[in-house]
Motif scaffolding. Structure first.
Motif, short mmCIF file in Angstrom:
data_model
loop_
_atom_site.label_atom_id
_atom_site.label_comp_id
_atom_site.label_asym_id
_atom_site.label_seq_id
_atom_site.Cartn_x
_atom_site.Cartn_y
_atom_site.Cartn_z
N GLN A 798 0.83 -1.20 0.00
CA GLN A 798 0.00 0.00 0.00
C GLN A 798 0.87 1.26 0.00
O GLN A 798 1.99 1.25 0.49
CB GLN A 798 -0.91 0.03 1.24
CG GLN A 798 -1.89 -1.13 1.32
CD GLN A 798 -2.45 -1.29 2.72
OE1 GLN A 798 -1.70 -1.38 3.69
NE2 GLN A 798 -3.76 -1.33 2.82
N ARG A 799 0.30 2.31 -0.56
CA ARG A 799 0.90 3.64 -0.46
C ARG A 799 0.41 4.29 0.82
O ARG A 799 -0.78 4.24 1.13
CB ARG A 799 0.53 4.50 -1.66
CG ARG A 799 0.85 5.98 -1.47
CD ARG A 799 0.50 6.80 -2.69
NE ARG A 799 1.39 6.49 -3.81
CZ ARG A 799 1.32 7.08 -4.99
NH1 ARG A 799 0.41 8.00 -5.21
NH2 ARG A 799 2.15 6.76 -5.95
N SER A 800 1.29 4.90 1.57
CA SER A 800 0.93 5.66 2.77
C SER A 800 1.26 7.12 2.50
O SER A 800 2.43 7.48 2.28
CB SER A 800 1.70 5.15 3.98
OG SER A 800 1.39 5.93 5.12
N LEU A 801 0.22 7.94 2.52
CA LEU A 801 0.39 9.37 2.22
C LEU A 801 -0.41 10.17 3.22
O LEU A 801 -1.63 10.11 3.23
CB LEU A 801 -0.06 9.67 0.79
CG LEU A 801 0.15 11.11 0.29
CD1 LEU A 801 1.61 11.51 0.41
CD2 LEU A 801 -0.32 11.23 -1.15
N GLY A 802 0.27 10.86 4.09
CA GLY A 802 -0.42 11.65 5.11
C GLY A 802 -1.26 10.79 6.03
O GLY A 802 -2.27 11.24 6.54
N GLY A 803 -0.86 9.55 6.25
CA GLY A 803 -1.60 8.66 7.13
C GLY A 803 -2.71 7.90 6.44
O GLY A 803 -3.36 7.07 7.07
N VAL A 804 -2.95 8.14 5.15
CA VAL A 804 -4.01 7.45 4.41
C VAL A 804 -3.37 6.35 3.57
O VAL A 804 -2.42 6.58 2.83
CB VAL A 804 -4.79 8.43 3.50
CG1 VAL A 804 -5.84 7.69 2.70
CG2 VAL A 804 -5.42 9.52 4.35
N LEU A 805 -3.91 5.14 3.71
CA LEU A 805 -3.40 3.99 2.99
C LEU A 805 -4.24 3.73 1.75
O LEU A 805 -5.47 3.71 1.81
CB LEU A 805 -3.40 2.74 3.87
CG LEU A 805 -2.49 2.79 5.11
CD1 LEU A 805 -2.67 1.53 5.93
CD2 LEU A 805 -1.04 2.95 4.71
N THR A 806 -3.59 3.54 0.59
CA THR A 806 -4.27 3.14 -0.63
C THR A 806 -3.48 2.01 -1.28
O THR A 806 -2.26 1.91 -1.12
CB THR A 806 -4.40 4.31 -1.63
OG1 THR A 806 -3.09 4.85 -1.89
CG2 THR A 806 -5.29 5.41 -1.07
N ALA A 807 -4.20 1.16 -1.98
CA ALA A 807 -3.57 -0.01 -2.60
C ALA A 807 -2.63 0.41 -3.72
O ALA A 807 -2.76 1.47 -4.32
CB ALA A 807 -4.65 -0.95 -3.12
N LEU A 808 -1.66 -0.48 -4.00
CA LEU A 808 -0.77 -0.32 -5.15
C LEU A 808 -1.02 -1.48 -6.11
O LEU A 808 -0.20 -2.40 -6.23
CB LEU A 808 0.69 -0.28 -4.70
CG LEU A 808 1.14 0.95 -3.93
CD1 LEU A 808 2.56 0.79 -3.41
CD2 LEU A 808 1.04 2.20 -4.81
N PRO A 809 -2.18 -1.48 -6.78
CA PRO A 809 -2.53 -2.61 -7.64
C PRO A 809 -1.58 -2.72 -8.83
O PRO A 809 -0.98 -1.74 -9.27
CB PRO A 809 -3.95 -2.28 -8.09
CG PRO A 809 -4.03 -0.80 -8.00
CD PRO A 809 -3.17 -0.41 -6.85
N ALA A 810 -1.46 -3.96 -9.35
CA ALA A 810 -0.64 -4.28 -10.52
C ALA A 810 0.85 -4.14 -10.24
O ALA A 810 1.66 -4.26 -11.16
CB ALA A 810 -1.05 -3.44 -11.72
N SER A 811 1.24 -3.88 -8.99
CA SER A 811 2.66 -3.84 -8.65
C SER A 811 3.18 -5.27 -8.49
O SER A 811 2.42 -6.20 -8.19
CB SER A 811 2.89 -3.05 -7.36
OG SER A 811 2.45 -1.72 -7.50
#
Length: 977
Positions: A798-811
């Protein structure tokens, strides 16, 4: 009746048991076997979690003050005591107000200070109402509902909703409800599991609240979560249709948007579902209506304040000030409300209610325990109570059921949600009212499809003559002696039919030179240009029934025989007095103000002109003739490189005499002062920051604005300064511009020197650009296996940006193995799914140390998690041999069978595909090779061997890679004579 309440921070990072982790982005997180968050910056420690705030209702004291007894009324439901007074609590809405037509927002709030860090675990019962509290307050049998499916319609994805639900249900001893056991199902708005929409932290909290409230009220119900692509009614409505298509008989909608002319379209295409319960929250902003709660096919659920009470029920309830209610203009009155005194000609809201005030809110687990409120709490509660009552009849619209069972509700008779002249539309009262409808649940019978026995007819009373209705009418009044150029008070008096209210007023005049200070209120002021002809003014009045009336009057302006004197003041660059200063060769704002000498009131619409004189030269005009505005002001600008005399001349206009004034303006090299501020000091990459400030200079009477100044916005990073943008100051000296900092540093404003002024600089403000981090978790199914065993690796990227996690699909995630005395190599590879999850398997053939790695891409750093060592050992074997006959004829082939198992630690499996040699030992003690067979998939083997003399047979397992040799016990065979 009852009343309710009326979106949030980012999703706290999930925590699980860990073997190890590192992090540079607090709060710290751990994973199954390990996790990491990487960035160019150094690792920092995570902050400690704060304890959860408890706002649960407190039990009555040993000697409580008795709750006030409700007044006797004619309600058909059971009266309930009022809620105890509770103080307001600070809250944060989970969703922002809808900004586009057709868009909805979720109707939940979180009590500030009750959301602990993800690692915090409750030392005792969480704050807020529990499932047991709700069952007690609403007299519910929560053991019912088995086999029923309650659907929840929400926007965007809630990635952790199932794991949070597991914590919630475990805390309160409720049976597990998971995807694996078939109790929980999450789909997108088309009804399939993938792809899910993008995640949104505010809606995710709403979704988490919804599923946990259904669990609280109906723990035996199945849960279907439908996640719409976005928060538009068309998408959410499509989710409703999907839920119904997938078999849900109860559909909760904890969102709403403004009523509109599109409501009938939404009804027909989405919310009109015969044989299905549709519930919706009425809103969190008090006395107003929201769609879809206002639909004639939906059960509109209002909100209450719910506290413990010294009463037979044990609970008190009052209308919550935030609950939505009122009359909708776009839905006809449904049949089930035709006998109810709602005060509406069409559909009235609400129908029923449940707890919603965040001050008496419910416990919710969203990465940590918190207290939530809003009518978003009430809608899933009521949908779940419907499920306890059982499914509706196939052709019924279930929002009619409560009106057929009105005795099965707690009638809430205290509290209000706004101002409506004390009517039942915004004030809780006996029987139906707007904030709470028929009341809150008293068991589930009020939501049942069962037929209510017909009551014994009551003799018809003698009719009372109906009074003659009063028609809607209006009249306009003009106060005092109006003068063109000065404000005059005007008002409209409205006569209304009984029970009617004014919905809008609009003032107009037939003279374009006239202006109303507030054109939509009953009493306002009218100002027309000096010299205007007498205008006709008109007030149009509309009522809530859709009726309209207009009233007009002619304004007769005074025509004095002696013109009224005026006072004129002139300002250069905002200064006052006879002597003022200007900046060399810079545009200077000139502002003349004309007031009535008698009253000091600004004069509108008088004609005036500006001129300038340099030395002994003749005066020259600066502008054409201008008219003063409603504030009595006319303005222009001038530029001069030398000192000058500015003059403003007023022409006689209408009732006003001529007038004039002048000022001496000295040209100087100005010394500006520059201030600036930034809209935010911590931003994500690519997010703009607004830099604003003011440019001033010293004037005759103190600081004055410096307009038309070119201000540079400078970013300084590691000592290197870059101009990001340029802004021009306004007439007030203010400037504002958006810039996008690329790295952490400072932002400041600079004013370069010109021929008109010296240079100036503002103080620098530090701005932090959040680093993009990579959060990776990884685990292994087993660290010690037998040769050839399949080992599974899994985790999240996951990407962590400012405390918000989002998936890193297709990585891509690679598993590196390092055998003893050898270089690392890739032993397995996989692609990350849309949810951020990844998984890959490896057949263990050699011992090695393992690491999961993500190589990173531009603007996304690499990450790695150590998986520890994988030990691959040899299987020991055990063979068994059995003879079909222990006495055989010489030279005749006889059948011999057996099996081979392999063991590694506590794992025992059939040994498939191993070679087994059969040997016979004769009477001389010689071992004679007879044959070789291979074991089947279940580890068994069979061989036919012919003996010519007595022997003992044995099966020998031959060693191979990962398999050790072994010998079976001997079997004695004799020869028939």
């Amino acid at each position: 009746m009852a009343s309710g309440f009326g979106p949030g921070p980012t999703k706290p990072t999930k925590t699980t048991a860990a073997a190890g982790s590192t992090s540079s982005d607090p709060p710290a997180t751990t994973a199954t076997s390990g996790s990491t968050e990487t960035s160019p910056s150094a690792v920092t420690a995570a902050p400690k979690a704060s304890p959860a705030l408890s706002s649960a209702p407190q039990p009555a004291a040993a000697h409580p003050t008795p709750a006030p007894a409700p007044a006797h009324n004619s309600a058909t439901g059971a009266l309930t005591a009022p809620a105890r007074p509770v103080a307001d609590v600070p809250t944060t809405p989970n969703c922002a107000i809808a900004s586009s037509p057709g868009q909805a927002r979720c109707l939940s709030v979180r009590v500030d200070g009750t959301q602990p860090a993800a690692s915090a675990q409750p030392a005792s019962a969480p704050g807020g109402l529990s499932p047991a509290d709700l069952a007690s307050a609403y007299n519910l049998n929560s053991t019912s509902g088995t086999g029923q499916t309650v659907a929840l319609i929400d926007a965007y994805d809630a990635p952790y909703v199932e794991s949070d639900l597991a914590v919630y249900r475990a805390q309160y001893g409720l049976p597990a409800c998971t995807t694996a056991n078939g109790c929980f199902k999450k789909v997108n708005q088309t009804g399939v599991a993938t792809p899910l929409p993008a995640a949104d932290s505010g809606w995710a909290q709403e979704t988490t609240l919804d599923v946990q409230m259904v669990s609280a009220v109906c723990p035996n119900c199945k849960i279907l979560l439908v996640e719409a692509n976005d928060s538009y009614i068309s998408s959410l409505g499509a989710g409703v249709k999907t839920a119904v298509r997938l078999g849900a008989k109860y559909v909760s909608n904890s969102y709403g948007g403004p009523d509109s002319g599109s409501d009938s379209y939404y009804d027909t295409n989405f919310y009109k579902q015969a044989g299905v319960v549709i519930t919706a929250s009425t809103g969190d902003d008090g006395y107003e209506t929201n769609y879809p709660a206002s639909s004639a096919y939906v059960t509109a659920v209002g909100g209450t304040t719910l506290t413990t009470a010294n009463s037979a029920r044990g609970w008190g309830e009052s209308a919550w000030s935030g609950a939505g209610s009122g009359c909708t203009l776009y839905e006809a009155k449904p049949t089930f409300q035709s006998g109810i005194a709602t005060g509406c000609t069409g559909r009235a809201v609400a129908d029923v209610s449940a707890v919603a005030n965040p001050a008496t809110g419910v416990a919710v687990y969203y990465g940590g325990w918190g207290v939530f409120g809003g009518t978003s709490v009430a809608s899933p509660i009521v949908a779940a109570v419907y499920a306890l009552a059982g499914p509706p009849a196939a052709s019924d619209y279930a929002n009619a059921y409560p009106y057929a069972h009105s005795t099965n509700f707690y009638d809430v008779t205290s509290g209000n949600n706004g101002s409506c002249g004390g009517s039942q539309l915004c004030t809780a009262t006996t029987g139906w009212d707007g904030p709470t409808g028929l009341g809150s649940p008293n068991g589930s019978a009020g939501f049942s499809s069962s037929v209510v026995p017909t009551p014994t007819p009551v003799p018809t009373p003698t009719p009372v003559p109906t009074p003659t209705p009063v028609p809607l009418s209006a009249s306009v009044t003009v106060s005092g002696t109006p003068v063109a150029g000065l404000p005059s008070d005007v008002s409209v008096a409205v006569t209304l039919p009984s029970g009617d209210t004014v919905t809008s007023i609009r003032w107009t005049a037939d003279n374009a030179g006239c202006q109303f200070s507030s054109p939509t209120v009953a009493s306002t002021t009218l100002t027309c240009n000096a010299g205007s002809a007498d205008p006709v003014i008109t007030a149009q009045v509309n009522d809530r029934n859709g009726s309209s009336v207009t009233a007009s009057a002619t304004v007769a302006f005074d025509q004095p025989s002696i013109p009224r004197d005026v006072d004129v003041t002139l300002s250069a660059a905002g200064q006052t007095g006879a002597d003022q200063s200007i900046c060399l060769s810079a545009p200077t704002a000139l502002r003349a103000t004309v007031t009535d000498h008698l009253t000091g009131t600004p004069v509108r619409g008088v004609a005036m002109s500006f001129s300038q004189q340099i030395g002994l030269d003749a005066a020259t005009d600066i502008s054409s003739v201008l008219l003063t505005g409603a504030d009595g002001v006319a303005a222009t600008s001038s530029t001069s490189a030398v000192s000058v005399i500015y003059a403003a001349d007023v022409q006689a206009t209408g009732a006003f005499a001529a007038g004039s004034t002048s000022v001496n303006a000295t040209a100087v090299l100005c010394a500006p002062t520059l201030t600036s501020s930034v809209s935010r000091v911590v931003v994500n990459p690519g997010v703009a920051v607004t830099v604003s400030g003011v440019v001033t200079r010293a004037g005759a009477n103190g600081s004055v604005p410096l307009p038309v100044a070119s201000v540079q916005i400078i970013a300084t990073v590691a000592g290197h300064a870059t101009v990001l943008a340029t802004a021009i100051s306004s007439a007030t000296g203010a400037f504002s511009v958006n810039v996008t900092p690329k790295a952490s540093g400072t932002l400041s404003a600079a004013l370069p020197a010109t021929a008109s002024w010296t240079a100036a600089h503002s103080a620098a403000t530090a701005v932090t650009v959040n680093p993009i981090l990579t959060r990776m978790t990884a685990g292994i199914s087993s660290h010690n296996v037998g040769y050839g065993t399949v080992v599974t690796f899994s985790g999240y990227l996951q990407r962590s940006l400012g405390g918000v996690l989002t998936a890193l699909p297709a990585s891509r995630v690679n598993i590196y193995g390092t055998p003893p005395h050898a270089a690392a190599r890739v032993v397995a590879t996989t692609i990350v799914h849309g949810t951020g999850a990844w998984s890959v398997s490896l057949t263990g053939t050699a011992s090695m140390s393992l690491t999961a790695r993500y190589a990173g891409v531009t603007a996304q750093p690499a990450a790695a998690v150590s998986l520890g060592s994988l030990i691959v050992g040899n299987w020991s074997t055990a063979a068994k041999l059995k003879a079909q006959h222990t006495q055989v004829a010489a030279g005749v082939r006889s059948l011999y069978t057996g099996s081979v198992t392999k063991r590694y630690g506590s794992v025992v499996r059939p040994a498939a595909g191993v070679s087994v040699a059969i040997y016979g030992r004769n009477s001389k003690g010689q071992n004679v090779y007879l044959t070789t067979v291979v074991t089947a998939a279940n580890g068994t083997f069979a061989a036919k061997v012919a003996l010519r003399q007595q022997a003992t047979l044995t099966a020998v397992v031959r060693a191979k890679a990962g398999i050790l040799a072994s010998t079976s016990p001997r079997v004695s065979i004799t020869i028939k004579r």
